[in-house]
Design an enzyme around this catalytic site. Structure first.
Site, PDB file in Angstrom:
ATOM      1  N   HIS A 172       0.837  -1.207   0.000  1.00  0.00           N
ATOM      2  CA  HIS A 172       0.000   0.000   0.000  1.00  0.00           C
ATOM      3  C   HIS A 172       0.871   1.256   0.000  1.00  0.00           C
ATOM      4  O   HIS A 172       0.455   2.305  -0.471  1.00  0.00           O
ATOM      5  CB  HIS A 172      -0.938  -0.003   1.210  1.00  0.00           C
ATOM      6  CG  HIS A 172      -2.010  -1.040   1.113  1.00  0.00           C
ATOM      7  ND1 HIS A 172      -3.159  -0.860   0.373  1.00  0.00           N
ATOM      8  CD2 HIS A 172      -2.097  -2.290   1.637  1.00  0.00           C
ATOM      9  CE1 HIS A 172      -3.922  -1.940   0.471  1.00  0.00           C
ATOM     10  NE2 HIS A 172      -3.299  -2.834   1.222  1.00  0.00           N
ATOM     11  N   ASP A 179      -7.261  -3.255  -1.532  1.00  0.00           N
ATOM     12  CA  ASP A 179      -8.012  -4.184  -0.687  1.00  0.00           C
ATOM     13  C   ASP A 179      -9.463  -4.171  -1.137  1.00  0.00           C
ATOM     14  O   ASP A 179     -10.114  -3.118  -1.128  1.00  0.00           O
ATOM     15  CB  ASP A 179      -7.941  -3.749   0.785  1.00  0.00           C
ATOM     16  CG  ASP A 179      -6.560  -3.958   1.387  1.00  0.00           C
ATOM     17  OD1 ASP A 179      -5.741  -4.677   0.778  1.00  0.00           O
ATOM     18  OD2 ASP A 179      -6.312  -3.397   2.474  1.00  0.00           O
ATOM     19  N   TYR A 207      -5.473 -16.430   5.151  1.00  0.00           N
ATOM     20  CA  TYR A 207      -4.180 -15.797   5.415  1.00  0.00           C
ATOM     21  C   TYR A 207      -4.404 -14.840   6.588  1.00  0.00           C
ATOM     22  O   TYR A 207      -5.436 -14.176   6.650  1.00  0.00           O
ATOM     23  CB  TYR A 207      -3.690 -15.035   4.175  1.00  0.00           C
ATOM     24  CG  TYR A 207      -2.311 -14.442   4.342  1.00  0.00           C
ATOM     25  CD1 TYR A 207      -1.175 -15.234   4.187  1.00  0.00           C
ATOM     26  CD2 TYR A 207      -2.146 -13.096   4.655  1.00  0.00           C
ATOM     27  CE1 TYR A 207       0.095 -14.694   4.357  1.00  0.00           C
ATOM     28  CE2 TYR A 207      -0.881 -12.550   4.822  1.00  0.00           C
ATOM     29  CZ  TYR A 207       0.237 -13.354   4.678  1.00  0.00           C
ATOM     30  OH  TYR A 207       1.496 -12.821   4.847  1.00  0.00           O
ATOM     31  N   HIS A 210      -6.667 -11.482   6.851  1.00  0.00           N
ATOM     32  CA  HIS A 210      -7.259 -11.250   5.527  1.00  0.00           C
ATOM     33  C   HIS A 210      -8.564 -12.014   5.328  1.00  0.00           C
ATOM     34  O   HIS A 210      -8.908 -12.385   4.211  1.00  0.00           O
ATOM     35  CB  HIS A 210      -6.256 -11.587   4.421  1.00  0.00           C
ATOM     36  CG  HIS A 210      -5.182 -10.544   4.273  1.00  0.00           C
ATOM     37  ND1 HIS A 210      -4.194 -10.357   5.205  1.00  0.00           N
ATOM     38  CD2 HIS A 210      -4.967  -9.603   3.319  1.00  0.00           C
ATOM     39  CE1 HIS A 210      -3.397  -9.368   4.821  1.00  0.00           C
ATOM     40  NE2 HIS A 210      -3.851  -8.903   3.688  1.00  0.00           N
ATOM     41  N   ASP A 212     -11.392 -10.639   5.944  1.00  0.00           N
ATOM     42  CA  ASP A 212     -12.451  -9.673   5.621  1.00  0.00           C
ATOM     43  C   ASP A 212     -12.150  -8.834   4.384  1.00  0.00           C
ATOM     44  O   ASP A 212     -12.790  -7.821   4.129  1.00  0.00           O
ATOM     45  CB  ASP A 212     -12.718  -8.757   6.822  1.00  0.00           C
ATOM     46  CG  ASP A 212     -11.486  -7.948   7.218  1.00  0.00           C
ATOM     47  OD1 ASP A 212     -10.394  -8.183   6.636  1.00  0.00           O
ATOM     48  OD2 ASP A 212     -11.623  -7.085   8.103  1.00  0.00           O
ATOM     49  N   HIS A 213     -11.149  -9.230   3.610  1.00  0.00           N
ATOM     50  CA  HIS A 213     -10.891  -8.549   2.337  1.00  0.00           C
ATOM     51  C   HIS A 213      -9.926  -9.391   1.514  1.00  0.00           C
ATOM     52  O   HIS A 213      -9.311 -10.325   2.024  1.00  0.00           O
ATOM     53  CB  HIS A 213     -10.308  -7.144   2.561  1.00  0.00           C
ATOM     54  CG  HIS A 213      -8.920  -7.117   3.151  1.00  0.00           C
ATOM     55  ND1 HIS A 213      -8.667  -7.337   4.492  1.00  0.00           N
ATOM     56  CD2 HIS A 213      -7.714  -6.879   2.586  1.00  0.00           C
ATOM     57  CE1 HIS A 213      -7.371  -7.239   4.724  1.00  0.00           C
ATOM     58  NE2 HIS A 213      -6.766  -6.967   3.575  1.00  0.00           N
ATOM     59  N   HIS A 215      -6.579  -8.771  -0.672  1.00  0.00           N
ATOM     60  CA  HIS A 215      -5.513  -7.799  -0.961  1.00  0.00           C
ATOM     61  C   HIS A 215      -4.821  -8.207  -2.259  1.00  0.00           C
ATOM     62  O   HIS A 215      -4.358  -9.337  -2.407  1.00  0.00           O
ATOM     63  CB  HIS A 215      -4.512  -7.803   0.211  1.00  0.00           C
ATOM     64  CG  HIS A 215      -3.207  -7.142  -0.076  1.00  0.00           C
ATOM     65  ND1 HIS A 215      -2.886  -5.880   0.381  1.00  0.00           N
ATOM     66  CD2 HIS A 215      -2.114  -7.580  -0.772  1.00  0.00           C
ATOM     67  CE1 HIS A 215      -1.658  -5.571  -0.023  1.00  0.00           C
ATOM     68  NE2 HIS A 215      -1.171  -6.579  -0.721  1.00  0.00           N
TER      69      HIS A 215
HETATM   70 ZN   LIG Z   1      -3.893  -4.742   1.616  1.00  0.00          ZN
END
Ligand SMILES: [Zn+2]
Length: 231
Positions: A172, A179, A207, A210, A212-213, A215
């Site tokens: 990021h 995301d 992972y 992760h 909830d999204h 990446h």
């Molecule tokens: Zn991310």
């Protein structure tokens, strides 16, 4: 004198209309080089093939031809790997005046600040990286049926990254990460399909941190992990 009297102009495939972002002035095929090739590569960067990344090197080689062919196939165009009026017309229809693809914006890819400064690369590089990521996301979105794909976090300065507890070496900070929310597609559908659209970093359900999204980013080396999704 009217332009229509100039030999070679009448009846030729001039650009359909001036485009506020970028207008190609020649057909491009394998062997071509130049800044207009790079502009094309950015826009077909979401079509490199499974696990691949298209180089943005201003040189139209076999990988660019294959990416153009996949783009053409995705939109039902003549799939010859040659970028001409039909391909450009589709690209013009897909891009906004600021060169972002129609379904993504710079604001959506940067909820941290308005300057793109304060990250691990220059502001210009971070913004340019985000543009390429958006074209990849547009390809991913199209492959999943053109349903909305939401970006919850994109570029972060070091302070923004610290504030959300991001990893110290997070992509990021470079501007190329996004995301994604689950949308109507679901995390695993997004994560699996992303493998075809130029992302070397795919982290999703299973992972750590992760669930909830999803990446997506493009560091130099591949790291895909979403065990819940079989990745
Ligand atoms: Zn991310």
């Amino acid at each position: 004198m009217l332009a229509t009297t100039v030999s070679g102009v009448v009846g030729t495939a001039a650009p359909a209309s001036a485009d506020a972002c970028f207008t190609w002035s020649r057909t491009l095929s394998q062997g071509a080089t130049g800044a207009d090739v790079r502009q094309l590569q950015i826009r077909v960067s979401g079509y490199p093939g499974y696990g691949a990344v298209l180089g943005l090197d201003s040189s139209f080689g076999p990988a660019t031809k294959a990416a153009v062919t996949r783009f053409q196939q995705a939109y039902g165009l003549t799939a010859d790997g040659i970028a001409g009026p039909q391909t450009y017309a589709k690209l013009y229809a897909l891009q906004d005046d600021d060169c972002t693809p129609v379904n993504f914006t710079y604001a959506e890819l940067n909820r941290c600040n308005s300057t793109w400064a304060g990250g691990a690369v220059s502001a210009a590089t971070a913004k340019a990286n985000a543009l390429v990521t958006m074209w990849k996301l547009q390809a991913l979105r199209h492959a999943l049926g053109d349903r909305p794909l939401g970006v919850n976090s994109g570029f972060r300065s070091y302070s923004c990254n610290s504030a959300v507890g991001g990893a110290s070496n997070s992509r990021h900070l470079y501007g190329d990460a996004a995301d994604l929310a689950a949308g109507s597609q679901g995390f695993c559908t997004i994560a699996r399909q992303a493998r075809n659209h130029g992302f070397t970093q795919i982290l999703g359900p299973g992972y750590p941190d992760h669930n909830d999204h999803v990446h997506l980013a493009t560091p130099a080396s591949r790291h895909w992990s979403a065990p819940t999704c079989g990745i």
